[in-house]
Design a protein around this motif. Structure first.
Motif, PDB file in Angstrom:
ATOM      1  N   ASN A 115      42.474 -36.867 -18.532  1.00  0.00           N
ATOM      2  CA  ASN A 115      41.585 -37.161 -18.949  1.00  0.00           C
ATOM      3  C   ASN A 115      41.040 -36.950 -17.912  1.00  0.00           C
ATOM      4  OD1 ASN A 115      43.326 -39.175 -20.912  1.00  0.00           O
ATOM      5  ND2 ASN A 115      43.978 -40.175 -18.751  1.00  0.00           N
ATOM      6  N   TRP A 116      39.581 -35.972 -17.831  1.00  0.00           N
ATOM      7  CA  TRP A 116      38.666 -35.499 -17.238  1.00  0.00           C
ATOM      8  C   TRP A 116      37.319 -35.737 -17.965  1.00  0.00           C
ATOM      9  CZ3 TRP A 116      39.414 -32.870 -12.351  1.00  0.00           C
ATOM     10  CH2 TRP A 116      40.779 -32.802 -11.777  1.00  0.00           C
ATOM     11  N   LYS A 117      36.572 -36.498 -16.832  1.00  0.00           N
ATOM     12  CA  LYS A 117      35.415 -36.651 -17.121  1.00  0.00           C
ATOM     13  C   LYS A 117      34.315 -36.031 -16.219  1.00  0.00           C
ATOM     14  CE  LYS A 117      31.971 -40.955 -17.389  1.00  0.00           C
ATOM     15  NZ  LYS A 117      31.909 -41.884 -16.925  1.00  0.00           N
ATOM     16  N   LEU A 118      32.816 -35.399 -17.862  1.00  0.00           N
ATOM     17  CA  LEU A 118      31.816 -34.551 -16.446  1.00  0.00           C
ATOM     18  C   LEU A 118      31.471 -35.652 -16.020  1.00  0.00           C
ATOM     19  CD1 LEU A 118      30.789 -31.851 -16.506  1.00  0.00           C
ATOM     20  CD2 LEU A 118      29.248 -32.387 -18.314  1.00  0.00           C
ATOM     21  N   VAL A 119      30.951 -34.418 -14.146  1.00  0.00           N
ATOM     22  CA  VAL A 119      30.360 -35.208 -13.537  1.00  0.00           C
ATOM     23  C   VAL A 119      29.205 -35.045 -13.177  1.00  0.00           C
ATOM     24  CG1 VAL A 119      30.780 -36.309 -11.162  1.00  0.00           C
ATOM     25  CG2 VAL A 119      32.293 -35.950 -12.034  1.00  0.00           C
ATOM     26  N   LYS A 120      28.922 -33.599 -12.809  1.00  0.00           N
ATOM     27  CA  LYS A 120      27.782 -32.867 -13.494  1.00  0.00           C
ATOM     28  C   LYS A 120      27.959 -31.371 -13.336  1.00  0.00           C
ATOM     29  CE  LYS A 120      27.684 -31.650  -8.212  1.00  0.00           C
ATOM     30  NZ  LYS A 120      26.809 -31.551  -7.000  1.00  0.00           N
ATOM     31  N   ASN A 121      27.426 -30.196 -13.097  1.00  0.00           N
ATOM     32  CA  ASN A 121      27.413 -29.316 -13.888  1.00  0.00           C
ATOM     33  C   ASN A 121      28.176 -28.777 -13.411  1.00  0.00           C
ATOM     34  OD1 ASN A 121      25.170 -29.934 -16.115  1.00  0.00           O
ATOM     35  ND2 ASN A 121      23.604 -28.561 -14.395  1.00  0.00           N
ATOM     36  N   GLY A 122      29.932 -27.993 -14.811  1.00  0.00           N
ATOM     37  CA  GLY A 122      30.553 -27.336 -13.844  1.00  0.00           C
ATOM     38  C   GLY A 122      31.670 -28.182 -12.724  1.00  0.00           C
ATOM     39  N   VAL A 123      31.863 -29.650 -12.824  1.00  0.00           N
ATOM     40  CA  VAL A 123      32.415 -30.821 -11.485  1.00  0.00           C
ATOM     41  C   VAL A 123      32.324 -31.659 -12.402  1.00  0.00           C
ATOM     42  CG1 VAL A 123      32.227 -32.423  -9.609  1.00  0.00           C
ATOM     43  CG2 VAL A 123      31.197 -29.924  -9.680  1.00  0.00           C
ATOM     44  N   TYR A 124      34.500 -31.471 -12.788  1.00  0.00           N
ATOM     45  CA  TYR A 124      34.785 -32.829 -13.506  1.00  0.00           C
ATOM     46  C   TYR A 124      35.628 -33.532 -12.665  1.00  0.00           C
ATOM     47  CZ  TYR A 124      33.751 -30.212 -18.022  1.00  0.00           C
ATOM     48  OH  TYR A 124      33.087 -29.942 -18.676  1.00  0.00           O
ATOM     49  N   GLU A 125      35.183 -34.896 -12.942  1.00  0.00           N
ATOM     50  CA  GLU A 125      37.049 -35.772 -12.050  1.00  0.00           C
ATOM     51  C   GLU A 125      38.057 -36.754 -12.989  1.00  0.00           C
ATOM     52  OE1 GLU A 125      34.188 -38.376 -10.330  1.00  0.00           O
ATOM     53  OE2 GLU A 125      34.024 -40.012 -11.944  1.00  0.00           O
ATOM     54  N   SER A 126      39.021 -36.487 -12.502  1.00  0.00           N
ATOM     55  CA  SER A 126      40.217 -37.012 -12.942  1.00  0.00           C
ATOM     56  C   SER A 126      41.582 -38.270 -12.312  1.00  0.00           C
ATOM     57  CB  SER A 126      41.164 -36.808 -13.789  1.00  0.00           C
ATOM     58  OG  SER A 126      42.666 -36.334 -13.868  1.00  0.00           O
ATOM     59  N   PRO A 127      41.481 -39.697 -12.793  1.00  0.00           N
ATOM     60  CA  PRO A 127      41.908 -40.688 -11.734  1.00  0.00           C
ATOM     61  C   PRO A 127      42.691 -39.846 -10.607  1.00  0.00           C
ATOM     62  CG  PRO A 127      40.772 -41.361 -14.414  1.00  0.00           C
ATOM     63  CD  PRO A 127      40.827 -39.651 -14.502  1.00  0.00           C
ATOM     64  N   CYS A 128      42.868 -40.030  -9.306  1.00  0.00           N
ATOM     65  CA  CYS A 128      44.546 -39.959  -8.553  1.00  0.00           C
ATOM     66  C   CYS A 128      44.714 -41.082  -8.312  1.00  0.00           C
ATOM     67  CB  CYS A 128      44.459 -38.373  -8.515  1.00  0.00           C
ATOM     68  SG  CYS A 128      45.370 -38.087  -7.134  1.00  0.00           S
ATOM     69  N   VAL A 129      45.692 -41.237  -8.045  1.00  0.00           N
ATOM     70  CA  VAL A 129      46.324 -42.624  -6.963  1.00  0.00           C
ATOM     71  C   VAL A 129      46.842 -42.413  -5.831  1.00  0.00           C
ATOM     72  CG1 VAL A 129      46.257 -44.618  -9.136  1.00  0.00           C
ATOM     73  CG2 VAL A 129      48.823 -42.909  -8.704  1.00  0.00           C
ATOM     74  N   THR A 130      47.620 -40.283  -5.983  1.00  0.00           N
ATOM     75  CA  THR A 130      48.130 -40.115  -4.778  1.00  0.00           C
ATOM     76  C   THR A 130      47.032 -39.769  -3.559  1.00  0.00           C
ATOM     77  OG1 THR A 130      48.164 -36.976  -6.031  1.00  0.00           O
ATOM     78  CG2 THR A 130      49.520 -38.814  -6.281  1.00  0.00           C
ATOM     79  N   ASP A 131      47.461 -39.173  -2.368  1.00  0.00           N
ATOM     80  CA  ASP A 131      46.611 -38.909  -1.422  1.00  0.00           C
ATOM     81  C   ASP A 131      46.058 -37.588  -1.231  1.00  0.00           C
ATOM     82  OD1 ASP A 131      48.874 -37.287  -0.879  1.00  0.00           O
ATOM     83  OD2 ASP A 131      49.520 -37.669   1.071  1.00  0.00           O
ATOM     84  N   GLY A 132      46.484 -36.919  -2.718  1.00  0.00           N
ATOM     85  CA  GLY A 132      45.339 -35.609  -3.328  1.00  0.00           C
ATOM     86  C   GLY A 132      45.240 -34.660  -2.424  1.00  0.00           C
ATOM     87  N   SER A 133      46.929 -34.235  -1.676  1.00  0.00           N
ATOM     88  CA  SER A 133      46.465 -33.462   0.020  1.00  0.00           C
ATOM     89  C   SER A 133      46.452 -31.764  -0.886  1.00  0.00           C
ATOM     90  CB  SER A 133      47.920 -34.087   0.389  1.00  0.00           C
ATOM     91  OG  SER A 133      48.172 -35.127   0.963  1.00  0.00           O
ATOM     92  N   MET A 134      46.198 -31.570  -1.745  1.00  0.00           N
ATOM     93  CA  MET A 134      46.276 -30.370  -2.390  1.00  0.00           C
ATOM     94  C   MET A 134      46.285 -30.004  -4.047  1.00  0.00           C
ATOM     95  SD  MET A 134      50.029 -28.442  -2.017  1.00  0.00           S
ATOM     96  CE  MET A 134      51.454 -29.296  -3.205  1.00  0.00           C
ATOM     97  N   LEU A 135      45.810 -28.710  -4.881  1.00  0.00           N
ATOM     98  CA  LEU A 135      45.496 -29.514  -5.960  1.00  0.00           C
ATOM     99  C   LEU A 135      46.053 -27.883  -6.048  1.00  0.00           C
ATOM    100  CD1 LEU A 135      42.807 -30.410  -7.956  1.00  0.00           C
ATOM    101  CD2 LEU A 135      42.924 -27.710  -8.269  1.00  0.00           C
TER     102      LEU A 135
END
Length: 689
Positions: A115-135
């Motif tokens: 469920n990625w959503k465009l934020v600005k040119n080339g940058v997207y965001e997705s809901p993430c309920v974890t601590d997001g230590s790595m990708l």
């Protein structure tokens, strides 16, 4: 009272007790494809009616008995973290393993972002309920977004351990809330949250006690404004959003994952647990987090894509890690503190450790393949490849590092080594035996001397005492092959040190109040072989005129390609003035009385350097006669023992001389052969170099 001994009754009782103990040993099966958590524990004894999930295992764990086995089906993936809640027995551990056919079962802490959503040119965001230590993008760990994209900015000064000052910075961005990554010295990369920045002053929440070094470097991370390279990411913890830069690509067409679990196996105050033939992938922190637990064993397991350490253990004696593969750990491979006594790390492969600056832990003992300080620890026959800092950093009384192959290290920070030796407290009898150490690269980025690559092969650091270094091979290290820094009572016997920046380095600077002087060292029967006139065979330095007191140095083999080159350098302070001198072996003998029975080898042109990192003898066919440094001639083939090496040269004059048997040289050297057993004591080093 007379008690009659009835042997048959005793045996019957033993059989009954043994049978009772083993009647409770049960096997439980788990399958993510055919399992059902609604099955009873009795049904789960049958592989046809297995449980489905790790969650079911955790709920039932306290009902397990000593000797029970939990088997995961091969070829399947199980999501979640195992929380150990029961101990096994000494001769009946609780066992985790595999059943069926195919690849080892995989315990995964990863979750797919959608469920990625465009934020600005080339940058997207997705809901993430974890601590997001790595990708993880298409199976590959990604570097976090940073400014600048490469290298370091320079801070000119600092105020205590709370701010750095970069007066030259033209960047007016407000980085408050971001993270500043500071190279505080050559061996420490710290990261801290920025509390404010204005006028070139970056104020941050103090992390470790280590002070910044003026003129060193820093960069900024953990901010959406840093995202401008493909794959760079940032986790907005306040909004629970993962952000990634993918340019003109659609993130829905990419496989993008992050960690949903911190540790994949948690063991606290439980004993006698075995893990075998299992894979662990995607821990946000540690794949194994072991605390105050005894006799934990890992065999034939793999870890991959770990946010911190593959295996982190604290106060956990008799830890055994054998035949495992540890890959892509952002901070460390195996990390064992002083409480992990009587441990063994044997025959493992540890690779790609600590290669992304800013994603490893802060402090000095990080970005390392193996860190170990427990007494009686055995580190043997491991293959360590591509490490951000030290390949092995170890201490502990009667601990040893033997027959390891360590290659490509000090890739992220330096002033480290393939094997670095030092402790915080006094220890005894450490040994470094028969290791093959190659390709110490060094990384000077973000330092005041970026072209100085400070990677050593074997490094005995400040305040260390009594270490035996025998039968090792060290080659292709940017700085020194073997370095002794403010240390004493070191025995260096029978090593081959070939084609390093300097082959042997003894440096006494006494820069700490607690520093020891270099004294009572024994350096004998080593080969120091340089390949060009920029590589001294040996360098000795002191802030006083006391090199003669450094210890016994004798019966070594020195070789430079040009005989007219002075291969030994000495720097001292005499009458308050620094004196730098160079010597060939003859003048060195006269000046300091060292190396009286050592040999300066003739120059050669055709050189063969071969080594063996297997457990079997390796035989190499030769296309012409060669001779080794001991004047042994090889005409058709040469055999190399396990974890050893040989340097051969082709030179008609030398071969002819060797065939005549230079008995005088051999008799002189024979008088100083390496003892078959060396008993030493060791005192630990304070890690502040």
């Amino acid at each position: 009272m007379l008690v009659k001994f009835n042997l048959s009754r005793v045996l019957l009782l033993a059989v009954i007790l043994f049978g009772c103990n083993n009647s409770y040993a049960t096997t439980y099966y788990i399958s993510s494809s055919t399992g059902n958590d609604a099955y009873t524990d009795i049904q789960a004894h049958n592989p046809s009616t297995p449980w489905k999930s790790i969650n079911k295992l955790n709920v039932y764990f306290k009902s397990l008995g000593a000797g029970d086995s939990i088997l995961f089906k091969r070829g399947e993936t199980f999501y979640g973290a195992i929380t150990v809640a029961k101990s096994g027995a000494v001769f009946a551990p609780i066992y985790f393993g595999a059943y069926g056919n195919g690849n080892n079962p995989q315990i995964s802490g990863l979750t797919t972002l959608k469920n990625w959503k465009l934020v600005k040119n080339g940058v997207y965001e997705s809901p993430c309920v974890t601590d997001g230590s790595m990708l993880i993008l298409n199976g590959v760990q990604q570097a976090i977004g940073r400014y600048p994209n490469k290298g370091y900015l320079t801070y000119k000064s600092h105020q205590g351990n709370t701010s750095i000052i970069d007066n030259q910075s033209g960047d007016l961005t407000n980085w408050t809330g971001s993270e500043v990554v500071i190279r505080k010295n050559r061996w420490i990369i710290d990261k801290s949250t920025i509390t404010s920045n204005a006028g070139g002053v970056i104020t941050y929440a103090a992390g470790t006690k280590d002070m910044p070094t003026n003129g060193f470097g820093y960069f900024i991370q953990k901010n959406i404004k840093t995202l401008d390279q493909f794959g760079e990411w940032y986790y907005d913890a306040s909004r629970k959003m993962m952000m990634i830069y993918v340019g003109n690509k659609n993130p829905e067409n990419l496989v993008i994952k992050t960690n949903a679990e911190s540790n994949l196996v948690n063991i606290t105050k439980f004993n006698n647990i075995v893990f075998e033939n299992l894979s662990f992938i995607g821990a946000g922190n540690n794949a194994f987090n072991i605390t105050n637990s005894s006799k934990i064993t890992l065999r034939h397991c793999t870890t991959d894509l770990t946010g911190a350490d593959a295996i982190s253990a604290s106060y956990s004696p008799f830890l055994a890690i054998q035949n495992c593969i540890l890959n892509h750990s952002l901070s460390g491979g195996v990390n064992m503190d002083a409480g992990c006594v009587n441990s063994a790390v044997i025959n493992n492969e540890i690779k790609n450790t600590g290669l992304i600056p800013g994603l490893g832990k802060s402090g000095s003992g990080t970005y390392e393949a193996i860190t170990s300080f427990g007494d009686n620890t055995q580190i043997e026959r491991n293959k360590i490849d591509s490490t951000g800092y030290n390949g092995v950093y170890f201490g502990g009384t009667s601990s040893y590092v033997k027959n390891n192959y360590i290659t490509y290290f000090c890739l992220t920070k330096d002033d480290g080594a393939g094997i670095y030796i030092g402790d915080w407290s006094k220890t005894m009898s450490k040994r470094v035996v028969g290791n093959i150490i190659m390709h110490g690269i060094g990384n000077g980025a973000g330092t005041t001397f970026p072209l100085s690559l400070q990677a050593e092969g074997i490094y005995i650091d400040d305040n260390t005492e009594s270490v035996a270094i025998t039968g090792n091979t060290v080659s292709l290290c940017a700085n020194n092959g073997i370095k002794i820094h403010n240390a004493k009572d070191i025995n260096i016997y029978g090593n081959t040190v070939f084609n390093n920046g300097v082959q042997l380095r003894l440096e006494q600077d006494h820069y700490l109040e607690t520093s020891t002087y270099i004294r009572n060292n024994n350096i004998r029967n080593n080969t120091f072989f340089s390949l060009n006139d920029l590589q001294p065979n040996a360098k000795f330095s002191s802030q006083q005129d006391d090199i003669i007191s450094f210890g016994q140095i004798d019966s070594n083999y020195y070789c430079q390609l040009k005989k007219e080159i002075s291969a030994i350098m000495a720097s001292t302070v005499k009458n308050g003035k620094g004196v730098n001198q160079t010597y060939n072996l003859t003048r060195w003998k006269t000046a300091y009385g060292k190396d009286q029975f050592s040999i300066e080898l003739l120059p050669y042109q055709d050189i063969m350097f071969e080594f063996n990192v297997t457990n079997e003898v390796r035989t190499i066919k030769l296309d012409k006669p060669y001779v080794d440094v001991h004047h042994n001639v090889y005409k058709d083939k040469v055999s190399i023992d396990p974890f050893s090496s040989i340097i051969l040269v082709a030179n008609e004059q030398t071969i002819a001389k060797s065939e005549q048997n230079n008995s005088a040289d051999k008799k002189e050297i024979a008088a100083y052969n390496v003892p078959q057993k060396v008993v030493v004591a060791a005192v630990a080093a304070n890690d502040e170099r």
